[in-house]
Design a protein around this motif. Structure first.
Motif, PDB file in Angstrom:
ATOM      1  N   GLU A 168      -2.981  -3.550  -9.757  1.00 15.13           N
ATOM      2  CA  GLU A 168      -2.739  -2.558  -9.460  1.00 15.13           C
ATOM      3  C   GLU A 168      -3.404  -1.486  -9.433  1.00 15.13           C
ATOM      4  O   GLU A 168      -4.290  -1.485 -10.412  1.00 15.13           O
ATOM      5  CB  GLU A 168      -1.114  -2.077 -10.299  1.00 15.13           C
ATOM      6  N   GLY A 217      -6.169   1.593  -7.057  1.00 13.68           N
ATOM      7  CA  GLY A 217      -6.870   1.994  -5.766  1.00 13.68           C
ATOM      8  C   GLY A 217      -8.266   1.651  -5.808  1.00 13.68           C
ATOM      9  O   GLY A 217      -8.865   1.170  -6.330  1.00 13.68           O
ATOM     10  N   ASN A 223      -6.890   7.939  -1.031  1.00 16.39           N
ATOM     11  CA  ASN A 223      -5.891   8.249  -2.182  1.00 16.39           C
ATOM     12  C   ASN A 223      -4.740   6.861  -2.111  1.00 16.39           C
ATOM     13  O   ASN A 223      -3.877   7.036  -2.847  1.00 16.39           O
ATOM     14  CB  ASN A 223      -5.161   9.429  -1.890  1.00 16.39           C
ATOM     15  N   PHE A 224      -4.978   6.178  -1.250  1.00 15.91           N
ATOM     16  CA  PHE A 224      -3.987   4.759  -1.211  1.00 15.91           C
ATOM     17  C   PHE A 224      -3.905   4.158  -2.609  1.00 15.91           C
ATOM     18  O   PHE A 224      -5.165   3.992  -3.380  1.00 15.91           O
ATOM     19  CB  PHE A 224      -4.486   4.008  -0.271  1.00 15.91           C
ATOM     20  N   ARG A 225      -2.699   3.817  -3.347  1.00 15.99           N
ATOM     21  CA  ARG A 225      -2.533   2.836  -4.232  1.00 15.99           C
ATOM     22  C   ARG A 225      -2.226   1.600  -3.809  1.00 15.99           C
ATOM     23  O   ARG A 225      -1.459   1.624  -2.744  1.00 15.99           O
ATOM     24  CB  ARG A 225      -1.673   3.409  -5.367  1.00 15.99           C
ATOM     25  N   PHE A 226      -2.480   0.430  -4.551  1.00 15.89           N
ATOM     26  CA  PHE A 226      -1.937  -0.888  -3.753  1.00 15.89           C
ATOM     27  C   PHE A 226      -1.426  -1.939  -4.960  1.00 15.89           C
ATOM     28  O   PHE A 226      -1.880  -1.558  -6.240  1.00 15.89           O
ATOM     29  CB  PHE A 226      -3.412  -1.584  -3.428  1.00 15.89           C
ATOM     30  N   SER A 243       3.345   8.387  -2.551  1.00 18.05           N
ATOM     31  CA  SER A 243       4.200   7.972  -3.739  1.00 18.05           C
ATOM     32  C   SER A 243       5.647   8.656  -3.727  1.00 18.05           C
ATOM     33  O   SER A 243       6.288   8.143  -4.574  1.00 18.05           O
ATOM     34  CB  SER A 243       3.359   8.216  -5.005  1.00 18.05           C
ATOM     35  N   ALA A 282      -8.750  -0.791 -10.584  1.00 17.77           N
ATOM     36  CA  ALA A 282      -7.374  -1.438 -10.707  1.00 17.77           C
ATOM     37  C   ALA A 282      -7.215  -2.329 -11.942  1.00 17.77           C
ATOM     38  O   ALA A 282      -8.491  -2.420 -12.619  1.00 17.77           O
ATOM     39  CB  ALA A 282      -7.317  -2.435  -9.577  1.00 17.77           C
ATOM     40  N   ARG A 312       0.814  -1.279  -0.043  1.00 18.32           N
ATOM     41  CA  ARG A 312       0.121  -0.044   0.025  1.00 18.32           C
ATOM     42  C   ARG A 312       0.833   1.371  -0.011  1.00 18.32           C
ATOM     43  O   ARG A 312       1.752   1.434   0.812  1.00 18.32           O
ATOM     44  CB  ARG A 312      -0.908  -0.009   1.205  1.00 18.32           C
ATOM     45  N   LEU A 322      -9.981  -4.674  -6.322  1.00 13.75           N
ATOM     46  CA  LEU A 322     -10.346  -3.384  -5.953  1.00 13.75           C
ATOM     47  C   LEU A 322     -11.189  -3.083  -7.294  1.00 13.75           C
ATOM     48  O   LEU A 322     -11.189  -3.400  -8.368  1.00 13.75           O
ATOM     49  CB  LEU A 322      -9.102  -2.649  -6.060  1.00 13.75           C
ATOM     50  N   GLN A 325      -5.709  -3.049   4.253  1.00 13.63           N
ATOM     51  CA  GLN A 325      -6.741  -1.956   4.494  1.00 13.63           C
ATOM     52  C   GLN A 325      -7.102  -2.105   6.251  1.00 13.63           C
ATOM     53  O   GLN A 325      -7.879  -0.926   6.552  1.00 13.63           O
ATOM     54  CB  GLN A 325      -7.988  -2.516   3.864  1.00 13.63           C
TER      55      GLN A 325
END
Length: 240
Positions: A229, A231, A190-193, A70, A205, A66, A202, A178
């Motif tokens: 990949e 969010g 605003n999280f990216r995974f 960035s 993604a 997570r 998600l 999460q």
């Protein structure tokens, strides 16, 4: 629910390395499976030549990330005039020297290295064969008391915070990431995974095929691993 270990990767400069071509060292948005394997192996004190232990650890790791921040990309242009008696420090315990004949020392040693500046990543890992050594508890202890200095991708990237965060029971990697608290609701939105296949889905993604598994004997990366990949919130229904 399976147990997961949470690890924080944060430093002024971080390098999630990608494919190096000649003297250009590029980075990826997320840490490679091989990088996390090497970091843990270094903490555990594995010998560099213990290929079997490295390969087995990598095979057991189920890894997701997570990105809490960035950061920005920075390119470092490195130049150094090295003589035939100059040596560089290495993690393997043997000094590094410049290869080549007499003419190789007439020009400077040039490198371009990309870094993430200000990146903050939370990593969740699970081990297949949970009772096999090393266990998650062994890894947590090693991260707090590593056998050797730890760095995040490259030698200058020394962590500025405790690497081990917590142990958490969760349904899958996404659930573990999460469940970990965010600073506020805005951050969470605003999280990216990046998730391995079968470890959650998600709403926003895309699937990617990445080559980030290392053959520790040859030192070469090979094969492809499918990851998700993106969010957003968890997609309803069964994980893909």
């Amino acid at each position: 629910m399976p147990r997961h270990l949470l690890m924080r990767l944060r430093a002024p400069l971080v390098a999630f390395g990608g494919e190096t071509i000649d003297n250009y060292g590029v980075i990826r948005d997320f840490p490679a499976l091989s990088m996390v394997t090497g970091l843990i192996a270094n903490a555990l004190g594995y010998d560099r030549g213990d290929f079997v232990s490295h390969d087995r650890l990598q095979a057991r790791l189920v890894l997701g990330t997570r990105l809490d921040a960035s950061g920005a990309r920075l390119v470092d242009f490195q130049t150094a005039q090295l003589g035939d008696r100059d040596e560089a420090w290495t993690t393997r315990g043997a000094p590094e020297t410049r290869r080549g004949g007499e003419d190789s020392y007439k020009s400077p040693h040039l490198r371009h290295r990309e870094y993430h500046a200000g990146l903050d990543a939370l990593v969740a890992i699970r081990l297949e064969g949970a009772d096999e050594k090393p266990t998650l508890e062994d890894i947590a202890s090693a991260l707090d008391r590593p056998k050797r200095p730890l760095f995040i991708g490259r030698k200058p990237c020394l962590p500025t915070t405790r690497l081990f965060v917590d142990m958490i029971d969760a349904d899958d990697v996404l659930d573990a990431l999460q469940r970990a608290p965010a600073r506020d609701a805005t951050d969470a939105a605003n999280f990216r995974f990046q998730l391995p296949e079968g470890e959650g889905a998600l709403r926003h993604a895309q699937w990617q095929d990445i080559c980030d598994e290392r053959n520790w004997k040859s030192g070469v990366h090979g094969g492809w691993r499918r990851v998700l990949e993106g969010g957003g919130s968890r997609s309803p229904g069964r994980s893909l």
